[in-house]
Design a protein around this motif. Structure first.
Motif, PDB file in Angstrom:
ATOM      1  N   PRO A  29       0.803  -0.956  -0.031  1.00 15.31           N
ATOM      2  CA  PRO A  29       0.002   0.183   0.045  1.00 15.31           C
ATOM      3  C   PRO A  29       0.878   1.393   0.093  1.00 15.31           C
ATOM      4  O   PRO A  29       1.933   1.221   0.679  1.00 15.31           O
ATOM      5  CB  PRO A  29      -0.914   0.149   1.331  1.00 15.31           C
ATOM      6  N   VAL A  33       2.016   2.022   6.727  1.00 17.37           N
ATOM      7  CA  VAL A  33       2.512   2.689   8.054  1.00 17.37           C
ATOM      8  C   VAL A  33       2.734   1.668   9.156  1.00 17.37           C
ATOM      9  O   VAL A  33       2.327   0.389   9.103  1.00 17.37           O
ATOM     10  CB  VAL A  33       1.357   3.562   8.823  1.00 17.37           C
ATOM     11  N   GLY A  55      -7.845  -9.376   6.796  1.00 15.81           N
ATOM     12  CA  GLY A  55      -7.792  -7.841   6.908  1.00 15.81           C
ATOM     13  C   GLY A  55      -6.886  -7.172   7.677  1.00 15.81           C
ATOM     14  O   GLY A  55      -6.859  -5.854   7.713  1.00 15.81           O
ATOM     15  N   VAL A  56      -6.328  -7.969   8.500  1.00 15.96           N
ATOM     16  CA  VAL A  56      -5.128  -7.225   9.627  1.00 15.96           C
ATOM     17  C   VAL A  56      -4.045  -6.871   8.958  1.00 15.96           C
ATOM     18  O   VAL A  56      -3.423  -5.868   9.526  1.00 15.96           O
ATOM     19  CB  VAL A  56      -4.937  -8.431  10.899  1.00 15.96           C
ATOM     20  N   GLY A  57      -3.596  -7.014   7.865  1.00 17.45           N
ATOM     21  CA  GLY A  57      -2.538  -6.609   7.205  1.00 17.45           C
ATOM     22  C   GLY A  57      -1.265  -7.476   6.933  1.00 17.45           C
ATOM     23  O   GLY A  57      -0.376  -6.945   6.597  1.00 17.45           O
ATOM     24  N   LYS A  58      -1.586  -8.686   6.894  1.00 17.74           N
ATOM     25  CA  LYS A  58      -0.696  -9.736   6.528  1.00 17.74           C
ATOM     26  C   LYS A  58       0.211  -9.579   5.113  1.00 17.74           C
ATOM     27  O   LYS A  58       1.260  -9.511   5.149  1.00 17.74           O
ATOM     28  CB  LYS A  58      -1.016 -11.226   6.534  1.00 17.74           C
ATOM     29  N   THR A  59      -0.667  -9.503   4.301  1.00 19.77           N
ATOM     30  CA  THR A  59      -0.097  -9.131   3.048  1.00 19.77           C
ATOM     31  C   THR A  59       0.566  -8.039   2.636  1.00 19.77           C
ATOM     32  O   THR A  59       1.591  -7.958   2.056  1.00 19.77           O
ATOM     33  CB  THR A  59      -1.212  -9.689   1.821  1.00 19.77           C
ATOM     34  N   ALA A  60       0.060  -7.055   3.444  1.00 18.78           N
ATOM     35  CA  ALA A  60       0.587  -5.657   3.226  1.00 18.78           C
ATOM     36  C   ALA A  60       2.235  -5.569   3.755  1.00 18.78           C
ATOM     37  O   ALA A  60       3.070  -5.313   3.090  1.00 18.78           O
ATOM     38  CB  ALA A  60      -0.180  -4.506   3.811  1.00 18.78           C
ATOM     39  N   ARG A 142      -4.454 -16.971   7.871  1.00 23.32           N
ATOM     40  CA  ARG A 142      -5.219 -16.774   8.573  1.00 23.32           C
ATOM     41  C   ARG A 142      -5.520 -17.585   9.794  1.00 23.32           C
ATOM     42  O   ARG A 142      -5.773 -17.218  10.985  1.00 23.32           O
ATOM     43  CB  ARG A 142      -6.604 -16.725   7.965  1.00 23.32           C
ATOM     44  N   THR A 223     -10.218  -2.686  -0.007  1.00 22.49           N
ATOM     45  CA  THR A 223      -9.475  -4.180  -0.251  1.00 22.49           C
ATOM     46  C   THR A 223     -10.592  -4.963  -1.070  1.00 22.49           C
ATOM     47  O   THR A 223     -11.480  -5.193  -0.874  1.00 22.49           O
ATOM     48  CB  THR A 223      -9.260  -4.811   1.234  1.00 22.49           C
ATOM     49  N   HIS A 233     -10.660  -1.907   5.426  1.00 25.50           N
ATOM     50  CA  HIS A 233      -9.825  -2.377   6.654  1.00 25.50           C
ATOM     51  C   HIS A 233     -10.343  -1.521   7.614  1.00 25.50           C
ATOM     52  O   HIS A 233     -10.940  -0.249   7.422  1.00 25.50           O
ATOM     53  CB  HIS A 233      -8.198  -1.821   6.309  1.00 25.50           C
TER      54      HIS A 233
HETATM   55  N1  LIG Z   1       0.593  -1.129   7.544  1.00 26.88           N
HETATM   56  C1  LIG Z   1      -0.466  -0.774   7.045  1.00 26.88           C
HETATM   57  N2  LIG Z   1      -0.448   0.341   6.359  1.00 26.88           N
HETATM   58  C2  LIG Z   1      -1.345   0.983   5.698  1.00 26.88           C
HETATM   59  N3  LIG Z   1      -2.251   0.046   5.101  1.00 26.88           N
HETATM   60  C3  LIG Z   1      -2.430  -1.002   5.559  1.00 26.88           C
HETATM   61  C4  LIG Z   1      -1.364  -1.645   6.322  1.00 26.88           C
HETATM   62  N4  LIG Z   1      -1.599  -2.857   6.632  1.00 26.88           N
HETATM   63  C5  LIG Z   1      -2.755  -3.443   5.743  1.00 26.88           C
HETATM   64  N5  LIG Z   1      -3.270  -2.147   5.171  1.00 26.88           N
HETATM   65  C6  LIG Z   1      -4.464  -2.030   4.304  1.00 26.88           C
HETATM   66  O1  LIG Z   1      -5.304  -2.827   5.012  1.00 26.88           O
HETATM   67  C7  LIG Z   1      -6.008  -3.564   3.818  1.00 26.88           C
HETATM   68  C8  LIG Z   1      -6.033  -5.201   4.438  1.00 26.88           C
HETATM   69  O2  LIG Z   1      -4.707  -5.401   4.545  1.00 26.88           O
HETATM   70  P1  LIG Z   1      -4.222  -6.706   3.798  1.00 26.88           P
HETATM   71  O3  LIG Z   1      -4.797  -7.044   2.750  1.00 26.88           O
HETATM   72  O4  LIG Z   1      -2.644  -6.934   4.024  1.00 26.88           O
HETATM   73  O5  LIG Z   1      -5.004  -7.920   4.931  1.00 26.88           O
HETATM   74  P2  LIG Z   1      -4.698  -9.570   5.149  1.00 26.88           P
HETATM   75  O6  LIG Z   1      -4.300  -9.567   6.583  1.00 26.88           O
HETATM   76  O7  LIG Z   1      -3.619 -10.184   4.216  1.00 26.88           O
HETATM   77  O8  LIG Z   1      -6.065 -10.031   4.796  1.00 26.88           O
HETATM   78  P3  LIG Z   1      -6.709 -11.300   4.257  1.00 26.88           P
HETATM   79  O9  LIG Z   1      -6.553 -12.336   5.214  1.00 26.88           O
HETATM   80  O10 LIG Z   1      -8.049 -11.248   3.679  1.00 26.88           O
HETATM   81  O11 LIG Z   1      -5.772 -11.687   3.114  1.00 26.88           O
HETATM   82  C9  LIG Z   1      -5.540  -3.159   2.689  1.00 26.88           C
HETATM   83  O12 LIG Z   1      -6.159  -2.174   1.898  1.00 26.88           O
HETATM   84  C10 LIG Z   1      -4.260  -2.747   2.971  1.00 26.88           C
HETATM   85  O13 LIG Z   1      -3.784  -1.718   2.075  1.00 26.88           O
END
Ligand SMILES: Nc1ncnc2c1ncn2[C@@H]1O[C@H](COP(=O)(O)OP(=O)(O)OP(=O)(O)O)[C@@H](O)[C@H]1O
Ligand SMILES: [Mg+2]
Length: 246
Positions: A29, A33, A55-60, A142, A223, A233
């Protein structure tokens, strides 16, 4: 057994294929942050599993780490949507027998020394056959996978220290009005929603709304969680809701 594994000259030639775009890690993203501790904690070498709720931010987090690392070639596989046969074919490896797919994949990763991201794993059984003997592998899931010898990082929800709000503000003010309006309105939808729901909320035709939702996804404000299924998110939703009254 495929020549990728046996190391014949044909295998070496085939392995020089460029990584196709769909198997390269996308950019993290723009307004990424926090996560300093997690970024510092992910080790180069070995397997690291990033686990935590949707949605917690693992992939990001994984994508940010890969972007910062930048060394060597990187391979991205979304285990939820991409199949290995297709990946192998994209590297010129056609006609691999079903029971050899995983071994050929491991051989390819090892030979090219790819840093590998396996996104959206649903079980240890799914991941284990794909792990090369050496190199760096990130896995997101997850659920906790309890892979032997893997480092497991539980990704917790981000707490906003104010930086995210500022960054989201910056993205928000650059939005065209249709996108900004959708961002404000759809944030009142608590869960996952599709194009028809967003169109009904906005009172606009599906096709216009679809394009605007794609723009929001591209700007990391929304997302995409499946085929035309979207979700905010939690922190982004909270930000969007504050805009309702401005
Ligand atoms: N550290 C971060 N800073 C800014 N935006 C973030 C951050 N982490 C996650 N996001 C935003 O939050 C949303 C969800 O993040 P992400 O897709 O990484 O979740 P996930 O844990 O991989 O979810 P899933 O289990 O559904 O794959 C996305 O829009 C992503 O851009
Ligand atoms: Mg993810």
């Amino acid at each position: 057994m495929s020549d990728v594994l046996t190391g014949t000259s044909t295998g070496a030639i085939r392995c020089t294929y460029d990584v196709p775009r769909r198997f390269r890690p996308p950019a993290p993203p723009r307004h990424f942050v926090g996560r300093d501790a997690e970024l510092a904690g992910i080790r180069a070498g070995g397997v690291t599993v990033l686990s935590g709720p949707g949605g917690v931010g693992k992939t990001a987090l994984a994508l940010k780490w890969l972007q910062e690392r930048r060394s060597g070639e990187q391979l991205y596989v979304d285990l939820a949507t991409q199949d290995l046969d297709r990946l192998l074919r994209a590297f010129g490896l056609d006609g691999v027998a079903a029971d050899e797919t995983a071994a050929v994949f491991r051989g390819l990763v090892a030979r090219r020394q790819f840093t590998l991201l396996l996104d959206n794993a649903d079980s240890a059984d799914q991941v284990t056959p794909l792990l090369p003997a050496s190199g760096t592998v990130l896995v997101t899931s997850r659920v906790k996978l309890d892979l032997p010898e893997a480092q497991e990082i539980e990704v917790e929800p981000l707490t906003d220290d104010g930086r995210l709000g500022q960054l989201l503000d910056r993205s928000y003010v650059e939005l065209p009005e249709r996108q900004a309006r959708l961002y404000r309105l759809c944030a009142w939808e608590p869960g996952t929603f599709g194009v028809p729901v967003a169109a009904a909320i906005a009172g606009e035709p599906d096709c216009d709304v679809e394009d605007a939702l794609d723009d929001l996804v591209e700007k990391s404000l929304l997302t995409e969680v499946g085929d035309y299924a979207f979700r905010f998110h939690d922190l982004v939703r909270a930000h969007a809701r504050t805009k309702r009254y401005q």
